[in-house]
Design an enzyme around this catalytic site. Structure first.
Site, PDB file in Angstrom:
ATOM      1  CG  HIS A  66       6.012   0.616  -8.032  1.00  0.00           C
ATOM      2  ND1 HIS A  66       7.182   1.262  -8.373  1.00  0.00           N
ATOM      3  CD2 HIS A  66       6.400  -0.563  -7.501  1.00  0.00           C
ATOM      4  CE1 HIS A  66       8.225   0.499  -8.064  1.00  0.00           C
ATOM      5  NE2 HIS A  66       7.775  -0.619  -7.530  1.00  0.00           N
ATOM      6  CE1 TYR A  83       5.540  -6.367 -11.137  1.00  0.00           C
ATOM      7  CE2 TYR A  83       5.879  -5.106 -13.122  1.00  0.00           C
ATOM      8  CZ  TYR A  83       6.307  -5.504 -11.875  1.00  0.00           C
ATOM      9  OH  TYR A  83       7.498  -5.043 -11.374  1.00  0.00           O
TER      10      TYR A  83
HETATM   11  C1  HEM Z   1       9.104 -10.829  -7.449  1.00  0.00           C
HETATM   12  C2  HEM Z   1       9.425  -9.551  -7.578  1.00  0.00           C
HETATM   13  C3  HEM Z   1       8.400  -8.469  -7.813  1.00  0.00           C
HETATM   14  C4  HEM Z   1       7.044  -8.438  -7.597  1.00  0.00           C
HETATM   15  C5  HEM Z   1       6.176  -9.553  -7.071  1.00  0.00           C
HETATM   16  C6  HEM Z   1       6.577  -7.145  -7.992  1.00  0.00           C
HETATM   17  C7  HEM Z   1       5.255  -6.714  -7.926  1.00  0.00           C
HETATM   18  C8  HEM Z   1       4.749  -5.564  -8.474  1.00  0.00           C
HETATM   19  C9  HEM Z   1       3.345  -5.267  -8.669  1.00  0.00           C
HETATM   20  C10 HEM Z   1       2.188  -6.141  -8.230  1.00  0.00           C
HETATM   21  C11 HEM Z   1       3.246  -4.081  -9.300  1.00  0.00           C
HETATM   22  C12 HEM Z   1       1.963  -3.364  -9.775  1.00  0.00           C
HETATM   23  C13 HEM Z   1       1.751  -3.728 -11.255  1.00  0.00           C
HETATM   24  C14 HEM Z   1       0.524  -3.118 -11.928  1.00  0.00           C
HETATM   25  O1  HEM Z   1      -0.587  -3.147 -11.369  1.00  0.00           O
HETATM   26  O2  HEM Z   1       0.659  -2.612 -13.079  1.00  0.00           O
HETATM   27  C15 HEM Z   1       4.590  -3.613  -9.501  1.00  0.00           C
HETATM   28  C16 HEM Z   1       4.914  -2.445 -10.101  1.00  0.00           C
HETATM   29  C17 HEM Z   1       6.183  -2.100 -10.398  1.00  0.00           C
HETATM   30  N1  HEM Z   1       7.346  -2.807 -10.149  1.00  0.00           N
HETATM   31 FE1  HEM Z   1       7.493  -4.573  -9.299  1.00  0.00          FE
HETATM   32  N2  HEM Z   1       7.627  -6.389  -8.433  1.00  0.00           N
HETATM   33  C18 HEM Z   1       8.764  -7.167  -8.346  1.00  0.00           C
HETATM   34  C19 HEM Z   1      10.033  -6.837  -8.697  1.00  0.00           C
HETATM   35  C20 HEM Z   1      10.371  -5.673  -9.274  1.00  0.00           C
HETATM   36  C21 HEM Z   1      11.696  -5.314  -9.705  1.00  0.00           C
HETATM   37  C22 HEM Z   1      12.946  -6.198  -9.637  1.00  0.00           C
HETATM   38  C23 HEM Z   1      11.604  -4.057 -10.222  1.00  0.00           C
HETATM   39  C24 HEM Z   1      12.695  -3.193 -10.783  1.00  0.00           C
HETATM   40  C25 HEM Z   1      13.347  -3.427 -11.846  1.00  0.00           C
HETATM   41  C26 HEM Z   1      10.225  -3.633 -10.150  1.00  0.00           C
HETATM   42  C27 HEM Z   1       9.717  -2.451 -10.628  1.00  0.00           C
HETATM   43  C28 HEM Z   1       8.394  -2.103 -10.657  1.00  0.00           C
HETATM   44  C29 HEM Z   1       7.902  -0.878 -11.250  1.00  0.00           C
HETATM   45  C30 HEM Z   1       8.727   0.191 -11.924  1.00  0.00           C
HETATM   46  C31 HEM Z   1       6.527  -0.885 -11.083  1.00  0.00           C
HETATM   47  C32 HEM Z   1       5.548   0.218 -11.474  1.00  0.00           C
HETATM   48  C33 HEM Z   1       5.023  -0.014 -12.847  1.00  0.00           C
HETATM   49  C34 HEM Z   1       4.036   1.089 -13.156  1.00  0.00           C
HETATM   50  O3  HEM Z   1       4.376   2.269 -12.984  1.00  0.00           O
HETATM   51  O4  HEM Z   1       2.945   0.742 -13.589  1.00  0.00           O
HETATM   52  N3  HEM Z   1       9.500  -4.634  -9.571  1.00  0.00           N
HETATM   53  N4  HEM Z   1       5.485  -4.532  -8.980  1.00  0.00           N
END
Ligand code: HEM
Length: 363
Positions: free
Chosen positions: A68, A336
């Site tokens: 993202h 995260y």
């Molecule tokens: C094992 C499952 C998942 C992994 C490994 C993962 C990994 C990541 C990582 C590494 C980031 C960047 C975080 C940062 O630097 O702040 C991220 C952002 C994000 N993820 Fe996931 N994610 C997973 C599952 C999900 C799921 C199920 C959702 C939905 C409900 C989701 C929604 C988001 C959102 C909305 C962001 C953006 C947050 C922002 O705007 O800072 N993720 N994810």
């Protein structure tokens, strides 16, 4: 006055002490090595996840989120109507206003990707409660996730790694992943039946993962939530499909005409509804509570806005809300945190990274 008697510690065994210190250092070093995954290369650790996100992105994007990466910061507030208090004692559900900082984004590790690179949009929020607690959530615009275990998500990432010869993912590998993981079908079917929205303002955003709410009498309820827009849904237009960065421009234009609103809808599971499987929706007839209105009134750039240094870890919750048994939640929290650590370190060590983000911010 008689002196208190001090027990005689006996002769000091210097080698014994050195051995004890050495053993303690080894245990600590072993703990670090285990946590980092060096002793168990097959174990799914946060570094393996984040290294793979980086590999899928193809080239480094220092200072940006590892997933993202493309996004923008938003500010606003949540007006609670008090109805959520029947499900959770969290202070955010008492009647009243809670300031909110957030972020809209599109999935993927490339901050310059076109808005059409994914059919999914995301909304992350940090509710700053009056009592000092925070509620952080990251939501996607699909009610289900593609996979239900961290291992599957990792395998999906591996399948999406660019082929060194073409620089693009190998469609055969992704096809093989989906064929081997039929749990991905509800997500694929949902995406097929719901064209992406024409705007960030007219999409609904879902917690996807379940959480445990505890009410004032100590009863617990399994809950998923969604932010449902007041702005009517419309599908993406052909003109928008041709634009690389239409989502932010559209949002800014809409905000010039006034704030945008979503309703926080809490959906309550019935006994037996799965709380540990993000690929499965609960039946439509489940109780729903409209807990209040999210109002977004302005945006800021992700290079300088308040969301930049926020880790939207979905396990940071106020009293009255706890994570469920969904295994994705712990994996998200760990991944995260490492993404946050790497990107904020890059910003701190290389101020030029921040400058580049400011100049070339594609959010
Ligand atoms: C094992 C499952 C998942 C992994 C490994 C993962 C990994 C990541 C990582 C590494 C980031 C960047 C975080 C940062 O630097 O702040 C991220 C952002 C994000 N993820 Fe996931 N994610 C997973 C599952 C999900 C799921 C199920 C959702 C939905 C409900 C989701 C929604 C988001 C959102 C909305 C962001 C953006 C947050 C922002 O705007 O800072 N993720 N994810």
């Amino acid at each position: 006055m008689a002196k208190p008697s001090v027990p005689n510690p006996g002769p000091v065994c210097v080698p014994c002490r050195l051995i004890a210190i050495g053993a303690a250092v080894l245990v600590l070093a072993g703990g670090f090595a285990y946590t980092a995954g060096w002793l168990t290369p097959a174990r799914l650790t946060a570094p393996r996840f984040i290294n793979t996100f980086e590999a899928v992105a193809g080239q480094p994007h220092p200072g940006y989120r590892r997933n993202h990466a493309k996004g923008l910061c938003i500010e606003g507030y949540f007006d609670s109507n008090g109805d959520g208090a029947a499900l959770s004692s969290a202070a955010v559900f008492a009647p009243g206003r809670t300031p909110v900082t957030g972020r809209f984004a599109v999935p993927g590790g490339n901050p310059s990707a076109p808005d059409t690179s994914s059919p999914v949009r995301s909304l992350a929020l940090l509710f700053q409660l009056q009592n000092g607690e925070q509620w952080r959530t990251g939501m996607n615009s699909t009610p289900v996730f593609a996979v239900h275990t961290p291992e599957q998500f990792y395998q999906q990432l591996v399948a999406a790694k660019p082929d060194p010869t073409t620089g693009k993912p190998d469609p055969a590998k992704l096809k093989a992943f989906y064929a081997a993981n039929p749990e991905t079908q509800p997500f694929q079917a949902w995406v097929k039946a719901h064209p992406p929205s024409s705007s960030l303002a007219n999409a609904a955003y879902y917690s996807i993962n379940a959480f445990r709410f505890t009410d004032g009498t100590g009863n617990t309820h399994a809950v998923r939530w969604a932010m449902v827009p007041e702005t009517p849904y419309a599908p993406i237009t052909d003109a928008e499909k041709a634009e690389k960065n239409f989502l932010e421009a559209d949002l800014d234009q809409r905000l010039q005409n006034g704030p945008l609103r979503w309703h926080l809808i809490l959906t309550v599971a019935k006994p037996g509804d799965p709380t540990n499987d993000a690929t499965l929706q609960w039946p439509d007839d489940r109780q729903q509570v409209d807990a209040g209105t999210l109002v977004i009134d302005h945006t800021t750039s992700q290079a300088n806005g308040t969301c930049r240094d926020v880790n939207f870890d979905p396990t940071i919750l106020p009293a009255g809300i706890k994570p469920s048994d969904d295994p994705l939640l712990a994996a998200r929290s760990a991944a995260y945190a490492l993404s946050y650590k790497r990107r904020t370190r890059e910003e701190a060590l290389h101020p030029a990274v921040h400058q580049a983000q400011t100049n070339g911010d594609h959010s």
